[in-house]
Design an enzyme around this catalytic site. Sequence first.
Site, PDB file in Angstrom:
ATOM      1  N   GLU A  89      -1.493  -8.979   4.224  1.00 19.40           N
ATOM      2  CA  GLU A  89      -1.416  -9.341   5.653  1.00 19.40           C
ATOM      3  C   GLU A  89      -2.760  -9.253   6.367  1.00 19.40           C
ATOM      4  OE1 GLU A  89      -0.601  -6.496   4.399  1.00 19.40           O
ATOM      5  OE2 GLU A  89      -1.653  -5.072   5.697  1.00 19.40           O
ATOM      6  N   HIS A 108      -3.507  -5.364   0.492  1.00 24.17           N
ATOM      7  CA  HIS A 108      -2.955  -5.785   1.790  1.00 24.17           C
ATOM      8  C   HIS A 108      -2.991  -7.294   1.992  1.00 24.17           C
ATOM      9  CE1 HIS A 108      -2.493  -1.916   3.926  1.00 24.17           C
ATOM     10  NE2 HIS A 108      -3.395  -1.500   3.058  1.00 24.17           N
ATOM     11  N   CYS A 158       0.827  -1.214   0.000  1.00 27.38           N
ATOM     12  CA  CYS A 158       0.000   0.000   0.000  1.00 27.38           C
ATOM     13  C   CYS A 158       0.864   1.269   0.000  1.00 27.38           C
ATOM     14  CB  CYS A 158      -0.993  -0.039   1.162  1.00 27.38           C
ATOM     15  SG  CYS A 158      -2.409   1.030   0.877  1.00 27.38           S
TER      16      CYS A 158
END
Length: 306
Positions: A235, A233, A123
């Site tokens: 994660e 993202h 990001c």
Amino acid sequence: MPLTDLVYLVFVCKFAAAAKTNDRPIIGVLAQEVFSPEPQRNSYIAASYVKFLESAGARVVPLMIDKPEDEYTRLFRSINGVLFPGGGASLESSGYSRAGTIFYKLALEANSKGDYFPIWGTCLGFELLSFLTSGEKLLSPTNTSGIALPLNFTEEAGDGRMFRDFPDELKKSLATEALTENSHNWSVSTEDFTKSERLKSFYRVLSTNSDGQKEFVSTMEAYSFPIYATQWHPEKNAFEWTRPYIPHSPSAIKTTFYMADFFVNEARKSFHSFSNVEEEEKALIYNYKMEYTGAQSAFEQKYFFN
Ligand SMILES: *[C@@H]1O[C@H](CO)[C@@H](O)[C@H](O)[C@H]1NC(C)=O
Ligand SMILES: *[C@@H]1O[C@H](CO)[C@@H](O)[C@H](O)[C@H]1NC(C)=O
Ligand SMILES: *[C@@H]1O[C@H](CO)[C@@H](O)[C@H](O)[C@H]1NC(C)=O
């Protein structure tokens, strides 16, 4: 075969195997300024980035902002990769961008000399890498703040490294199911990317996305350097729960794991190390406590630093 030759052969094979990968990789995660500083809380790391790397067999060292350059250089020689997390820090005038710039330059230098050192940007980290490579802030507004999307893989994705070892089933899911969470108001449009000679010659675009109006680059990797970036993202799927648009399906969780596995395997090709065990122990994130922040913030847990 005489016994001595056999012993020698076993030794050589063992050594070759040991030299192939570093199975104790340590990855630096860059901290960044908090939005409103308080005593002992000037910078933070969202714990999901740490868990992401740990889930694939890495340990983490926090890279603090506002340190002297020689401290970053010393750390660079001690760790096996760096992750630039997402967030809201300035790309031009933050401790995050200053430290990120130093690590980027050190990584280019090292890799050019055959000293393997991977970088990952998520990001804001993607945006920082685009900025550092192009020398320009090539960002366009997009309506992508809080939405999960499937990836539009490019034709070139098949030549790339990042998704090469993903199970076919998961690649299919990534292309058809909304597994990638986007939390950004700015993007590098495909148009601007293509116009930038520096970006185009440095990065292979692996996927794009569209907000319905504008197409933007969502995943890329450098052609000749182990540098990787996602505007989305990876994660969050496994480790963040505060927003309804974060996907948690079995394929979404596998996406988190395979992305982490890919990057940690890149770090296993780096042989930097701390000069001694005490120094390593002191640097690891295990020295810091994460706090529950999910009630006020988008992150379930964070580490705060001075
Ligand atoms: C932005 O996208 C959302 C869907 O994610 C949509 O509901 C909304 O109308 C869009 N806003 C604009 C200004 O296009
Ligand atoms: C995008 O902008 C809107 C409006 O200013 C804001 O509420 C939202 O938090 C921003 N999203 C991100 C991911 O920065
Ligand atoms: C994929 O690309 C098509 C064509 O540009 C676009 O219409 C579509 O919105 C994109 N899909 C996603 C999920 O971004």
